[in-house]
Design a protein around this motif. Structure first.
Motif, PDB file in Angstrom:
ATOM      1  N   TYR A   1       0.468  11.274   1.864  1.00  0.00           N
ATOM      2  CA  TYR A   1      -0.502  10.621   0.984  1.00  0.00           C
ATOM      3  C   TYR A   1      -0.343   9.102   1.061  1.00  0.00           C
ATOM      4  CZ  TYR A   1      -3.013   8.968  -3.046  1.00  0.00           C
ATOM      5  OH  TYR A   1      -3.875   8.271  -3.854  1.00  0.00           O
ATOM      6  N   ALA A   2       0.886   8.601   1.029  1.00  0.00           N
ATOM      7  CA  ALA A   2       1.126   7.157   1.114  1.00  0.00           C
ATOM      8  C   ALA A   2       0.565   6.585   2.417  1.00  0.00           C
ATOM      9  CB  ALA A   2       2.618   6.861   0.987  1.00  0.00           C
ATOM     10  N   LYS A   3       0.706   7.325   3.511  1.00  0.00           N
ATOM     11  CA  LYS A   3       0.129   6.883   4.788  1.00  0.00           C
ATOM     12  C   LYS A   3      -1.385   6.808   4.702  1.00  0.00           C
ATOM     13  CE  LYS A   3       3.779   8.414   7.886  1.00  0.00           C
ATOM     14  NZ  LYS A   3       4.162   9.288   8.986  1.00  0.00           N
ATOM     15  N   SER A   4      -1.996   7.761   4.006  1.00  0.00           N
ATOM     16  CA  SER A   4      -3.452   7.730   3.859  1.00  0.00           C
ATOM     17  C   SER A   4      -3.885   6.523   3.026  1.00  0.00           C
ATOM     18  CB  SER A   4      -3.977   9.031   3.248  1.00  0.00           C
ATOM     19  OG  SER A   4      -3.736   9.097   1.849  1.00  0.00           O
ATOM     20  N   VAL A   5      -3.051   6.127   2.076  1.00  0.00           N
ATOM     21  CA  VAL A   5      -3.347   4.944   1.270  1.00  0.00           C
ATOM     22  C   VAL A   5      -3.244   3.683   2.135  1.00  0.00           C
ATOM     23  CG1 VAL A   5      -2.565   3.538  -0.685  1.00  0.00           C
ATOM     24  CG2 VAL A   5      -2.683   6.029  -0.901  1.00  0.00           C
ATOM     25  N   VAL A   6      -2.234   3.613   2.982  1.00  0.00           N
ATOM     26  CA  VAL A   6      -2.094   2.471   3.895  1.00  0.00           C
ATOM     27  C   VAL A   6      -3.322   2.376   4.796  1.00  0.00           C
ATOM     28  CG1 VAL A   6      -0.770   1.502   5.821  1.00  0.00           C
ATOM     29  CG2 VAL A   6       0.427   2.472   3.839  1.00  0.00           C
TER      30      VAL A   6
ATOM     31  N   ILE B   1      -6.971   4.514  -4.771  1.00  0.00           N
ATOM     32  CA  ILE B   1      -6.032   4.930  -5.812  1.00  0.00           C
ATOM     33  C   ILE B   1      -6.790   5.382  -7.062  1.00  0.00           C
ATOM     34  CG2 ILE B   1      -4.193   4.146  -7.366  1.00  0.00           C
ATOM     35  CD1 ILE B   1      -3.266   4.549  -4.479  1.00  0.00           C
ATOM     36  N   ARG B   2      -7.764   4.593  -7.488  1.00  0.00           N
ATOM     37  CA  ARG B   2      -8.533   4.921  -8.690  1.00  0.00           C
ATOM     38  C   ARG B   2      -9.210   6.282  -8.555  1.00  0.00           C
ATOM     39  NH1 ARG B   2      -8.013   3.529 -13.440  1.00  0.00           N
ATOM     40  NH2 ARG B   2      -7.797   5.740 -13.472  1.00  0.00           N
ATOM     41  N   ALA B   3      -9.854   6.510  -7.403  1.00  0.00           N
ATOM     42  CA  ALA B   3     -10.563   7.777  -7.188  1.00  0.00           C
ATOM     43  C   ALA B   3      -9.599   8.952  -7.194  1.00  0.00           C
ATOM     44  CB  ALA B   3     -11.340   7.727  -5.872  1.00  0.00           C
ATOM     45  N   ASP B   4      -8.460   8.802  -6.556  1.00  0.00           N
ATOM     46  CA  ASP B   4      -7.495   9.904  -6.498  1.00  0.00           C
ATOM     47  C   ASP B   4      -6.858  10.178  -7.862  1.00  0.00           C
ATOM     48  OD1 ASP B   4      -8.095  10.191  -3.844  1.00  0.00           O
ATOM     49  OD2 ASP B   4      -6.307   9.158  -3.120  1.00  0.00           O
ATOM     50  N   LEU B   5      -6.567   9.130  -8.607  1.00  0.00           N
ATOM     51  CA  LEU B   5      -6.034   9.332  -9.958  1.00  0.00           C
ATOM     52  C   LEU B   5      -7.070  10.019 -10.847  1.00  0.00           C
ATOM     53  CD1 LEU B   5      -4.125   5.962 -10.561  1.00  0.00           C
ATOM     54  CD2 LEU B   5      -3.132   8.198 -10.008  1.00  0.00           C
ATOM     55  N   ASP B   6      -8.323   9.589 -10.740  1.00  0.00           N
ATOM     56  CA  ASP B   6      -9.393  10.222 -11.525  1.00  0.00           C
ATOM     57  C   ASP B   6      -9.559  11.685 -11.139  1.00  0.00           C
ATOM     58  OD1 ASP B   6      -9.820   7.852 -12.857  1.00  0.00           O
ATOM     59  OD2 ASP B   6     -11.628   7.306 -11.720  1.00  0.00           O
ATOM     60  N   LEU B   7      -9.502  11.972  -9.849  1.00  0.00           N
ATOM     61  CA  LEU B   7      -9.654  13.337  -9.357  1.00  0.00           C
ATOM     62  C   LEU B   7      -8.587  14.264  -9.949  1.00  0.00           C
ATOM     63  CD1 LEU B   7     -11.179  15.219  -7.364  1.00  0.00           C
ATOM     64  CD2 LEU B   7      -9.474  14.573  -5.655  1.00  0.00           C
ATOM     65  N   HIS B   8      -7.405  13.743 -10.161  1.00  0.00           N
ATOM     66  CA  HIS B   8      -6.303  14.543 -10.694  1.00  0.00           C
ATOM     67  C   HIS B   8      -6.096  14.317 -12.197  1.00  0.00           C
ATOM     68  CE1 HIS B   8      -5.498  14.750  -6.381  1.00  0.00           C
ATOM     69  NE2 HIS B   8      -4.970  15.920  -6.669  1.00  0.00           N
TER      70      HIS B   8
ATOM     71  N   ALA C   1       0.839  -1.201   0.000  1.00  0.00           N
ATOM     72  CA  ALA C   1       0.000   0.000   0.000  1.00  0.00           C
ATOM     73  C   ALA C   1       0.876   1.254   0.000  1.00  0.00           C
ATOM     74  CB  ALA C   1      -0.942  -0.009   1.200  1.00  0.00           C
ATOM     75  N   LYS C   2       1.951   1.230   0.759  1.00  0.00           N
ATOM     76  CA  LYS C   2       2.843   2.391   0.795  1.00  0.00           C
ATOM     77  C   LYS C   2       3.539   2.587  -0.553  1.00  0.00           C
ATOM     78  CE  LYS C   2       6.488   4.748   3.241  1.00  0.00           C
ATOM     79  NZ  LYS C   2       7.425   4.767   4.344  1.00  0.00           N
ATOM     80  N   ILE C   3       4.012   1.493  -1.144  1.00  0.00           N
ATOM     81  CA  ILE C   3       4.676   1.583  -2.447  1.00  0.00           C
ATOM     82  C   ILE C   3       3.710   2.141  -3.496  1.00  0.00           C
ATOM     83  CG2 ILE C   3       5.639   0.213  -4.356  1.00  0.00           C
ATOM     84  CD1 ILE C   3       6.741  -1.709  -2.132  1.00  0.00           C
ATOM     85  N   VAL C   4       2.506   1.617  -3.517  1.00  0.00           N
ATOM     86  CA  VAL C   4       1.507   2.092  -4.486  1.00  0.00           C
ATOM     87  C   VAL C   4       1.128   3.539  -4.174  1.00  0.00           C
ATOM     88  CG1 VAL C   4      -0.858   1.753  -5.316  1.00  0.00           C
ATOM     89  CG2 VAL C   4       0.634  -0.206  -5.010  1.00  0.00           C
ATOM     90  N   GLY C   5       1.053   3.880  -2.895  1.00  0.00           N
ATOM     91  CA  GLY C   5       0.743   5.249  -2.511  1.00  0.00           C
ATOM     92  C   GLY C   5       1.798   6.230  -2.982  1.00  0.00           C
ATOM     93  N   LEU C   6       3.057   5.858  -2.848  1.00  0.00           N
ATOM     94  CA  LEU C   6       4.142   6.733  -3.315  1.00  0.00           C
ATOM     95  C   LEU C   6       4.146   6.842  -4.839  1.00  0.00           C
ATOM     96  CD1 LEU C   6       6.992   5.643  -0.873  1.00  0.00           C
ATOM     97  CD2 LEU C   6       5.761   7.836  -0.890  1.00  0.00           C
ATOM     98  N   TRP C   7       3.847   5.745  -5.509  1.00  0.00           N
ATOM     99  CA  TRP C   7       3.743   5.751  -6.973  1.00  0.00           C
ATOM    100  C   TRP C   7       2.631   6.692  -7.425  1.00  0.00           C
ATOM    101  CZ3 TRP C   7      -0.518   3.340  -9.564  1.00  0.00           C
ATOM    102  CH2 TRP C   7      -0.396   3.287 -10.953  1.00  0.00           C
ATOM    103  N   ALA C   8       1.452   6.548  -6.795  1.00  0.00           N
ATOM    104  CA  ALA C   8       0.319   7.401  -7.157  1.00  0.00           C
ATOM    105  C   ALA C   8       0.615   8.859  -6.809  1.00  0.00           C
ATOM    106  CB  ALA C   8      -0.952   6.926  -6.451  1.00  0.00           C
ATOM    107  N   ALA C   9       1.253   9.091  -5.680  1.00  0.00           N
ATOM    108  CA  ALA C   9       1.600  10.464  -5.280  1.00  0.00           C
ATOM    109  C   ALA C   9       2.467  11.115  -6.349  1.00  0.00           C
ATOM    110  CB  ALA C   9       2.319  10.458  -3.933  1.00  0.00           C
ATOM    111  N   ASN C  10       3.415  10.377  -6.869  1.00  0.00           N
ATOM    112  CA  ASN C  10       4.282  10.893  -7.929  1.00  0.00           C
ATOM    113  C   ASN C  10       3.454  11.246  -9.172  1.00  0.00           C
ATOM    114  OD1 ASN C  10       6.885  11.462  -9.174  1.00  0.00           O
ATOM    115  ND2 ASN C  10       6.522   9.594 -10.351  1.00  0.00           N
ATOM    116  N   LEU C  11       2.521  10.374  -9.536  1.00  0.00           N
ATOM    117  CA  LEU C  11       1.678  10.639 -10.707  1.00  0.00           C
ATOM    118  C   LEU C  11       0.786  11.862 -10.502  1.00  0.00           C
ATOM    119  CD1 LEU C  11       0.566   7.004 -11.599  1.00  0.00           C
ATOM    120  CD2 LEU C  11       2.250   8.412 -12.806  1.00  0.00           C
TER     121      LEU C  11
END
Length: 107
Positions: A51-56, A72-79, A30-40
């Protein structure tokens, strides 16, 4: 009879250890994916970590991976980050494999 009890206890201990390692791997995923999404999304530094903590935390809402995926999907869509569901799920699977290897290696 004592050998049977010892063997049973050893198997229970191994099962418990395996469950703990899987929990750690899923949290690390979850943290790895959170950091990946944060970068995007365009976050970096402390904002990305937060943000990664919120994903965890979102991943702990229910069993399985759907809570993580929805966050992740909702946050990516939002941005307006253009990724398919398949790409997000593939990243989640890749991150889980990475996290399991990391936990297994004792990191």
């Amino acid at each position: 009879m004592s050998q049977f009890n010892d063997r049973e206890r050893a198997e229970e201990k191994k099962f418990q250890l395996d469950q703990e390692q899987e929990f750690k791997a899923q949290a690390r995923r979850a943290k790895i994916v959170g950091l990946w999404a944060a970068n995007l999304i365009g976050l970096s530094g402390e904002e990305a970590e937060a943000y990664a903590k919120s994903v965890v935390m979102a991943d702990l809402e229910e069993a399985g991976v759907e809570d993580l995926f929805r966050k992740i999907r909702a946050d990516l869509d939002l941005h307006a980050v253009q990724l398919s569901d398949h790409q997000v799920r593939a990243k989640m699977e890749e991150a889980l494999n990475e996290a399991r290897a990391s936990v297994k290696a004792g990191q």
